[in-house]
Each structure stands twice: as C-alpha cells, then as structure tokens.
Design a protein around this motif. Structure first.
Motif, short mmCIF file in Angstrom:
data_model
loop_
_atom_site.label_atom_id
_atom_site.label_comp_id
_atom_site.label_asym_id
_atom_site.label_seq_id
_atom_site.Cartn_x
_atom_site.Cartn_y
_atom_site.Cartn_z
N ILE A 1 0.90 -1.52 -0.18
CA ILE A 1 -0.14 -0.35 0.37
C ILE A 1 0.79 1.17 0.27
O ILE A 1 1.76 1.46 0.97
CB ILE A 1 -1.31 0.67 1.09
CG1 ILE A 1 -2.06 -0.99 0.85
CG2 ILE A 1 -1.57 1.36 1.26
CD1 ILE A 1 -3.29 -1.07 2.53
N ASN B 1 -2.39 6.13 0.44
CA ASN B 1 -3.34 5.04 -0.14
C ASN B 1 -4.20 3.98 -1.15
O ASN B 1 -5.18 3.52 -0.72
CB ASN B 1 -4.10 6.09 0.78
CG ASN B 1 -4.87 4.68 2.63
OD1 ASN B 1 -3.95 4.17 3.02
ND2 ASN B 1 -6.50 4.27 2.76
N LEU B 2 -2.83 3.87 -2.28
CA LEU B 2 -3.65 3.21 -3.65
C LEU B 2 -2.64 2.11 -3.02
O LEU B 2 -1.65 1.48 -2.74
CB LEU B 2 -3.65 4.09 -4.54
CG LEU B 2 -4.12 5.41 -4.34
CD1 LEU B 2 -3.53 6.34 -5.75
CD2 LEU B 2 -5.57 4.78 -4.87
N ARG B 3 -3.87 1.06 -2.58
CA ARG B 3 -3.44 -0.33 -3.15
C ARG B 3 -1.93 -0.08 -4.33
O ARG B 3 -2.40 -0.44 -5.33
CB ARG B 3 -3.83 -1.41 -2.64
CG ARG B 3 -3.62 -2.85 -2.26
CD ARG B 3 -4.99 -3.53 -1.91
NE ARG B 3 -5.33 -3.51 -0.66
CZ ARG B 3 -6.24 -2.99 0.10
NH1 ARG B 3 -6.95 -2.22 -1.36
NH2 ARG B 3 -5.85 -2.54 1.12
N ALA C 1 -8.23 8.11 -4.79
CA ALA C 1 -8.43 8.29 -3.69
C ALA C 1 -9.08 8.68 -2.48
O ALA C 1 -8.83 8.46 -1.83
CB ALA C 1 -7.00 8.46 -3.42
N SER D 1 -12.45 6.91 -2.90
CA SER D 1 -12.52 5.20 -2.89
C SER D 1 -12.55 4.66 -0.72
O SER D 1 -11.86 5.53 -0.46
CB SER D 1 -11.54 4.78 -3.33
OG SER D 1 -11.00 3.50 -3.31
N GLY E 1 -9.35 1.83 -1.28
CA GLY E 1 -8.24 2.18 -2.01
C GLY E 1 -7.26 1.00 -3.61
O GLY E 1 -6.70 1.27 -3.53
#
Ligand SMILES: NC(=[NH2+])NCCC[C@H](N)C(=O)O
Ligand SMILES: [Mn+2]
Ligand SMILES: [Mn+2]
Length: 298
Positions: A58, A63-65, A129, A132, A135
């Motif tokens: 991550i 916080n974007l996987r 981001a 969502s 993530g």
C-alpha cells in the motif's frame, strides 16, 4: 483484412482478492481462440503481459493499493495495445481486474480524437484516492482515464486525459459510491442503471447508446466487467452485486454492437476462476465475445 490480436493481462493488483490474475488462462481454456478464429481473417494470440509475482504494497502517502506496480504494468499493456492498433488489428484484452483499463485506454485512445467508451459494469469505477472506500485501483480506472486521480496513473501512456466525459456510456450500474455519484452529475456522464434497463429494455438502451456514440465518436472501446452481469450468470467475480444484467440481455447487447460496427477495441475483465463455478464465467465471457464479433446462429 480483419485482424484480431488477443492480449492477456494477468494482473490482480487493483484489488484484494487473488485469483483474477488467472482470468486470461481461464478465458483461453474456455476456447477464445477457437471461437473467434472463424470470425476474422487472422487471429493472433500475443500471450500475456509479464506481471511476475510482485509483493503487494500500500502506498503510504496516497493509500492506493499497489500504486507503483499498477502504474508500471499498465504502461507495458499500453505499449502492447498501441502497437496492435498501429498494425491495424482489433485489440482484445483479457483481464485481470478492471485496473487494466488504465493501460488499455492509454494504448487505444491516442489513436482517436474522440474515443467513445462503453463501461458495462455494476460499478462506475469513478473513484479517486479521496472518494474510494477501499483503496482498490480497480474502482478507479474510468476516473483515471478522464484525467482524475493520482498522476502516476493518469500519466500512463504519457498523455492525459484519454477520454471525454460526454463520450462515456455506463451500462448496468447498481453500486455507486457517493463520490462517484457526484462525479457523474458534475460531468454529465450518461448512465443506464438497472432501473433504466428494466424500464426501457436492453433493445432501447443499446439503440440509444449506439446512436449517442455514433454521433460524437470516431471509435468505441468496450470495457466489459463480468460483474455487470447478474451473479447467477457470472458467479466468478470479486465484487458481485445482485440484480444484474442477464445472460440473454448481454448477448443482445453484444449482437447489437456487432450490427452497428462501432466497436474498435474491447476488454473483458474481472473473471476470477477461484471464485467461479466450473469456469462458467470465463465461458460466458467467450460466448459474449462470439456475439460481439458477429457470430450468428443462422
Ligand atoms: N472493477 C470493479 N469490480 N470495481 C469495484 C469497485 C468497488 C468500489 N466502488 C470500490 O471502489 O472499491
Ligand atoms: Mn469494473
Ligand atoms: Mn464491477
């Protein structure tokens, strides 16, 4: 000379349920090459984009996987799709989770001034981001293609945006997050929810969609998420939503697209063999491809 090039994109980094990376294998196993062979002068299966077995991570900041990996692998797909279009072949991409659309659209859209997009999906995939809930980047590719989202994603292909809001038609929506609803309103994106499909019938929905896109676009990309279909017909997907489009309505939609001749590229995504029932969802995908490319009973 009608040429088709098949590209596998075995990427599952855009969401959390492993297994969707096996989608291209499952679709090939369901007979995609054999099924489409007679509908084109030439069918070339270019194999899979190399994804490897990367460690998932991550991005702490956004916080974007798996942000970096998705961006990097999307660029590989974009390059391959770009080359296929340059060669004059129809690109058919097999997913993979829906984040692969970032790469597909980056490869296709540079060849069209006004690319249309049919987003056949239970979801809008219009998150950022900030909006969502998960993530997961597979909930973001349509926003990214509009130029909304993390720069590492919107800059795939080296240009941005890929598409215009007025050239999009979403079909089958029944699970939209609040931020997605706002974006749809703000941008005036055309959406046929399940309510409209029930009310108008798929025939009218597709007639209107085709007329709408024919008028303003010079090519149309079909991005078909198998979860657009009802989970009874397509159980092998990571984010199923009840009350979806039926198998028969979907065939009708594909047949009407075939008749119209407007579709210039396509991808079939979110087939997850681990969650599937004896490869049924991959088989449905292949059957729909048959209709999309002009298969007829008589
Ligand atoms: N391509 C998909 N199946 N997308 C599902 C997205 C679900 C949810 N809206 C999210 O952003 O997490
Ligand atoms: Mn989707
Ligand atoms: Mn979906």
């Amino acid at each position: 000379m009608k040429k088709l090039s098949i590209i596998g994109m075995p990427m599952d980094l855009g969401q959390m349920r492993r297994g969707v990376d096996m989608g291209p294998s499952a679709i090939r196993y369901a007979g995609v090459n054999e099924r489409l062979k007679n509908l084109f002068d030439e069918v070339h299966d270019l194999g899979d984009i190399a994804i490897g077995r990367p460690e998932v991570a991550i991005d702490a900041e956004s916080n974007l996987r798996n942000l970096d990996l998705v961006a990097e692998k999307s660029q590989l797909l974009a390059n391959q799709v770009d080359q296929v279009v340059q060669e004059g072949a129809f690109p058919l991409v097999l997913g993979g989770d829906h984040s692969i659309a970032i790469g597909t659209l980056a490869g296709v859209a540079k060849h069209y001034k006004n690319l249309g997009v049919i987003w056949y999906d239970a979801h809008g995939d219009l998150n950022t981001a900030e909006t969502s809930p998960s993530g997961n980047i597979h909930g973001m590719p349509l926003a990214v293609s509009l130029g909304i989202g993390h720069p590492l994603l919107t800059e795939v292909g080296g240009y941005n945006p890929k598409i215009k809001a007025e050239n999009i038609v979403i079909i089958g929506a029944r699970a939209l997050d609040d931020g997605e609803k706002e974006l749809i309103k703000e941008k005036g994106i055309k959406v046929y929810t399940m309510h409209e499909i029930d009310r108008l019938g798929m025939t009218k929905v597709m007639e209107d969609t085709i007329a709408y896109l024919k008028e303003k676009t010079d090519g149309v990309h079909l991005s078909l998420d198998l979860d657009g279909l009802d989970p009874h017909d397509a159980p092998g997907v990571g984010t199923p939503v009840n009350g979806g489009i039926s198998y028969r309505e979907s065939h009708l939609a594909m047949e009407m697209l075939a008749e119209s001749g407007i579709v210039t590229s396509a991808e079939f995504v979110e087939v997850n063999p681990i969650l599937d029932d004896k490869n049924r969802t991959a088989s449905v995908a292949v059957a729909l491809m048959g209709s999309l490319f002009g298969e007829k009973l008589l």
